[in-house]
Design an enzyme around this catalytic site. Structure first.
Site, PDB file in Angstrom:
ATOM      1  N   PRO A   3      -6.297 -31.684  -1.705  1.00  0.00           N
ATOM      2  CG  PRO A   3      -5.265 -31.461  -3.758  1.00  0.00           C
ATOM      3  CD  PRO A   3      -5.014 -31.849  -2.348  1.00  0.00           C
ATOM      4  CE1 TYR A  49     -15.083 -34.058  -7.310  1.00  0.00           C
ATOM      5  CE2 TYR A  49     -13.031 -34.656  -6.220  1.00  0.00           C
ATOM      6  CZ  TYR A  49     -13.973 -33.704  -6.583  1.00  0.00           C
ATOM      7  OH  TYR A  49     -13.791 -32.398  -6.204  1.00  0.00           O
ATOM      8  CE1 TYR A  69     -17.631 -29.893  -5.149  1.00  0.00           C
ATOM      9  CE2 TYR A  69     -16.168 -31.594  -4.303  1.00  0.00           C
ATOM     10  CZ  TYR A  69     -16.515 -30.693  -5.287  1.00  0.00           C
ATOM     11  OH  TYR A  69     -15.733 -30.585  -6.419  1.00  0.00           O
ATOM     12  CE  LYS A 110     -15.012 -28.342   0.896  1.00  0.00           C
ATOM     13  NZ  LYS A 110     -16.108 -27.426   0.648  1.00  0.00           N
ATOM     14  CG  HIS A 163     -20.095 -27.406 -12.327  1.00  0.00           C
ATOM     15  ND1 HIS A 163     -19.117 -28.331 -12.568  1.00  0.00           N
ATOM     16  CD2 HIS A 163     -20.149 -26.624 -13.437  1.00  0.00           C
ATOM     17  CE1 HIS A 163     -18.611 -28.146 -13.784  1.00  0.00           C
ATOM     18  NE2 HIS A 163     -19.220 -27.107 -14.322  1.00  0.00           N
TER      19      HIS A 163
HETATM   20  P1  FAS Z   1      -1.214 -18.976  -0.897  1.00  0.00           P
HETATM   21  O1  FAS Z   1      -0.146 -20.012  -0.732  1.00  0.00           O
HETATM   22  O2  FAS Z   1      -2.085 -19.006  -2.097  1.00  0.00           O
HETATM   23  O3  FAS Z   1      -0.542 -17.514  -0.894  1.00  0.00           O
HETATM   24  C1  FAS Z   1       0.524 -17.210  -0.009  1.00  0.00           C
HETATM   25  C2  FAS Z   1       1.296 -16.060  -0.624  1.00  0.00           C
HETATM   26  O4  FAS Z   1       2.280 -15.627   0.320  1.00  0.00           O
HETATM   27  C3  FAS Z   1       2.049 -16.482  -1.891  1.00  0.00           C
HETATM   28  O5  FAS Z   1       1.754 -15.596  -2.944  1.00  0.00           O
HETATM   29  C4  FAS Z   1       3.511 -16.427  -1.480  1.00  0.00           C
HETATM   30  O6  FAS Z   1       4.337 -16.025  -2.544  1.00  0.00           O
HETATM   31  C5  FAS Z   1       3.475 -15.374  -0.365  1.00  0.00           C
HETATM   32  N1  FAS Z   1       4.576 -15.488   0.603  1.00  0.00           N
HETATM   33  C6  FAS Z   1       5.075 -16.626   1.152  1.00  0.00           C
HETATM   34  N2  FAS Z   1       6.085 -16.321   1.993  1.00  0.00           N
HETATM   35  C7  FAS Z   1       6.226 -14.955   1.969  1.00  0.00           C
HETATM   36  C8  FAS Z   1       7.103 -14.042   2.609  1.00  0.00           C
HETATM   37  N3  FAS Z   1       8.041 -14.468   3.456  1.00  0.00           N
HETATM   38  N4  FAS Z   1       6.971 -12.711   2.352  1.00  0.00           N
HETATM   39  C9  FAS Z   1       5.995 -12.271   1.514  1.00  0.00           C
HETATM   40  N5  FAS Z   1       5.135 -13.087   0.854  1.00  0.00           N
HETATM   41  C10 FAS Z   1       5.262 -14.425   1.085  1.00  0.00           C
HETATM   42  N6  FAS Z   1      -6.908 -26.026  -3.230  1.00  0.00           N
HETATM   43  C11 FAS Z   1      -8.060 -26.457  -3.766  1.00  0.00           C
HETATM   44  O7  FAS Z   1      -9.121 -26.204  -3.197  1.00  0.00           O
HETATM   45  N7  FAS Z   1      -8.049 -27.180  -4.941  1.00  0.00           N
HETATM   46  C12 FAS Z   1      -6.887 -27.450  -5.618  1.00  0.00           C
HETATM   47  O8  FAS Z   1      -6.885 -28.091  -6.662  1.00  0.00           O
HETATM   48  C13 FAS Z   1      -5.670 -26.993  -5.098  1.00  0.00           C
HETATM   49  N8  FAS Z   1      -4.487 -27.198  -5.769  1.00  0.00           N
HETATM   50  C14 FAS Z   1      -3.321 -26.743  -5.212  1.00  0.00           C
HETATM   51  C15 FAS Z   1      -2.079 -26.924  -5.860  1.00  0.00           C
HETATM   52  C16 FAS Z   1      -0.874 -26.483  -5.275  1.00  0.00           C
HETATM   53  C17 FAS Z   1       0.449 -26.701  -5.988  1.00  0.00           C
HETATM   54  C18 FAS Z   1      -0.894 -25.862  -4.010  1.00  0.00           C
HETATM   55  C19 FAS Z   1       0.385 -25.426  -3.326  1.00  0.00           C
HETATM   56  C20 FAS Z   1      -2.115 -25.648  -3.361  1.00  0.00           C
HETATM   57  C21 FAS Z   1      -3.334 -26.073  -3.971  1.00  0.00           C
HETATM   58  N9  FAS Z   1      -4.569 -25.857  -3.357  1.00  0.00           N
HETATM   59  C22 FAS Z   1      -5.733 -26.284  -3.879  1.00  0.00           C
HETATM   60  C23 FAS Z   1      -4.651 -25.124  -2.151  1.00  0.00           C
HETATM   61  C24 FAS Z   1      -4.568 -23.646  -2.511  1.00  0.00           C
HETATM   62  O9  FAS Z   1      -5.609 -23.288  -3.380  1.00  0.00           O
HETATM   63  C25 FAS Z   1      -4.572 -22.889  -1.216  1.00  0.00           C
HETATM   64  O10 FAS Z   1      -5.559 -23.371  -0.325  1.00  0.00           O
HETATM   65  C26 FAS Z   1      -4.747 -21.406  -1.409  1.00  0.00           C
HETATM   66  O11 FAS Z   1      -3.767 -20.970  -2.303  1.00  0.00           O
HETATM   67  C27 FAS Z   1      -4.612 -20.751  -0.041  1.00  0.00           C
HETATM   68  O12 FAS Z   1      -4.513 -19.397  -0.228  1.00  0.00           O
HETATM   69  P2  FAS Z   1      -3.570 -18.514   0.720  1.00  0.00           P
HETATM   70  O13 FAS Z   1      -3.815 -18.883   2.130  1.00  0.00           O
HETATM   71  O14 FAS Z   1      -3.771 -17.118   0.277  1.00  0.00           O
HETATM   72  O15 FAS Z   1      -2.082 -19.014   0.443  1.00  0.00           O
HETATM   73  C1  PHB Z   2      -9.580 -28.088  -9.789  1.00  0.00           C
HETATM   74  O1  PHB Z   2     -10.385 -27.779 -10.681  1.00  0.00           O
HETATM   75  O2  PHB Z   2      -8.383 -27.682  -9.781  1.00  0.00           O
HETATM   76  C2  PHB Z   2     -10.044 -28.969  -8.647  1.00  0.00           C
HETATM   77  C3  PHB Z   2     -11.392 -29.249  -8.532  1.00  0.00           C
HETATM   78  C4  PHB Z   2     -11.833 -30.056  -7.480  1.00  0.00           C
HETATM   79  C5  PHB Z   2     -10.904 -30.571  -6.583  1.00  0.00           C
HETATM   80  C6  PHB Z   2      -9.544 -30.271  -6.704  1.00  0.00           C
HETATM   81  C7  PHB Z   2      -9.112 -29.456  -7.749  1.00  0.00           C
HETATM   82  O3  PHB Z   2     -11.329 -31.374  -5.564  1.00  0.00           O
END
Ligand code: FAS
Ligand code: PHB
Length: 393
Positions: A295, A201, A387, A299, A72
């Protein structure tokens, strides 16, 4: 069990770190509390910065992304019932972003890890990390109904916001900076072709909305809702109607989203959080284990990736040269980028969302900021550079 680097968590941070270390001949063991299906199906991020794309390519896990990902070159901002496009390459000297879901990144990394023979244990719940102030930290975990231990040279907490590794940093040296927001996102995944080419957005008097996508056939859409919203209070028809109302523009009064089967619906709270330092002794924190961003700025995933790129570089340097200079600088190196992303995410969030307590004056300030972004090349470039991602490390 014994390994050089014990990695807790098989999200993007833990999985990419294991891959980068294996490519450099450094052994690791990854412990993940959930099963593979849960980790691979968790709906999360969708936007990859240029630096993340480059990292996945150089790690050798980008084949499917390069086939299915969508490059994009901009986003649309809608406000005051008008629409404005930001041209990323023109504003940043050529940078763009890739639309490729975090679920797919995780699937690619897990598949490569399992075929590459790097130890990755699912349903291995880490209970504690001990001896952070020693050169042989110990990880205690529950697996197959038994308590087991993993002795490491280093432990990296990639276990997300609800993980346990952060507790290995003594409270006496640990500081957490936090901000919560008076609203959440209701996110839906719909089998409905996006009727837009790039992300939209929108700031509207009814609240924020975001139109993203997962493929030419699947839309990913978000609505600002009050904290504590129950997704069952938002039947599909109400969601679609509200989205159409928030995206409405005067230049195209018939503009409507394509509707389709909603396959997932969830409420996501908004939070900013940073834990300092991101290292204590032989224990390191990376990704959401160390920081959380709302989000809006896309980032979260990208910050996790940049942390592990910096950490992998430091661990490889130490293994090859014996010097710990890059490891000693890890936390400060990452935190500079983390705080920049925190500020950008906060700015995008407060510029676009309607705080229930905000005054008409506040709304005028938001609109003034939005007009500035779309009418000043400098202001637009500042948004576009953040971004698409700033240089790593
Ligand atoms: P993660 O949380 O992805 O991974 C951590 C892992 O550790 C998990 O698999 C968990 O099961 C495991 N874990 C936890 N405790 C443990 C333990 N005691 N023992 C063993 N394993 C354990 N970011 C965006 O940029 N855009 C978005 O739209 C967006 N939407 C999101 C929606 C939700 C619901 C959430 C929670 C986050 C969202 N994020 C978004 C942020 C997300 O993408 C995170 O930044 C990203 O998953 C970070 O990756 P990790 O640091 O690997 O952590
Ligand atoms: C998504 O595609 O999940 C998404 C994209 C941009 C954002 C947040 C989430 O800022």
């Amino acid at each position: 069990m014994q390994t050089t680097v014990g990695i807790i968590g098989a999200g993007p941070a833990g999985l990419l770190l294991a891959r980068l270390l294996r490519n450099a001949g450094i052994d690791s063991v990854t412990l993940e509390s959930r099963d593979r299906a849960y980790v691979e199906d968790r709906q999360r991020a969708g936007i990859l910065e240029q630096g993340t794309v480059d990292a996945l390519r150089s790690a050798g896990v980008a084949e499917r992304m390069d086939r299915a990902g969508m490059v994009h070159d901009g986003i649309e901002l809608r406000f005051d019932r008008s629409t404005h496009r930001l041209d990323f390459p023109a504003l940043t000297g050529g940078r763009s972003v890739m639309v490729y879901a975090q679920t797919e990144v995780v699937k690619d990394l897990i598949s490569r890890q399992l075929t590459g023979g790097i130890p990755l244990l699912f349903e291995a719940q880490v209970r504690s990390v001990e001896g952070a102030d020693t050169d042989q930290p110990l990880v205690r975990y529950l697996h197959e109904g038994r308590e087991k231990t993993l002795t490491c040279d280093y432990v990296v907490g990639c276990d997300g916001f609800h993980g346990v590794t952060r507790n290995a940093v003594p409270e006496s040296v640990r500081t957490t900076y936090e901000r919560s927001y008076p609203y959440s996102w209701l996110g839906i995944l719909a089998q409905a072709p996006p009727v837009y080419d790039e992300l939209i957005y929108t700031h509207s008097e009814r609240g924020f909305a975001l139109a993203s996508m997962r493929s030419p056939a699947v839309s990913r859409l978000y609505l600002q809702v009050p904290n504590g919203t129950d997704p069952t209070d938002w039947p599909d028809g109400r969601v679609w109607d509200e989205l159409d109302a928030r995206f409405a523009v005067d230049t195209d009064p018939g503009w409507k989203l394509e509707r389709g089967h909603v396959s997932s619906k969830a409420v996501l709270p908004m939070r900013s959080s940073v834990t300092e330092p991101m290292r204590f002794g032989s224990v390191f924190l990376a990704g959401d284990a160390a920081h959380i961003v709302p989000p809006t700025g896309a980032k979260g995933l990208n910050l996790a990736v940049s942390d592990v790129i910096v950490l992998a570089r430091a661990l490889i340097h130490e293994q090859n040269s014996g010097s710990t200079e890059l490891l000693d600088a890890y936390s400060d190196t990452c935190l500079r980028r983390v705080w920049r992303a925190e500020h950008f995410s906060y700015s995008m969030t407060t510029m676009l969302h309607k705080d229930p307590a905000q005054s008409a004056f506040d709304t005028r300030l938001q609109l003034s900021q939005l007009h500035r972004v779309v009418n000043s090349r400098h202001a637009a470039a500042e948004l576009a550079e953040n971004y698409t991602g700033l240089p790593i490390g």
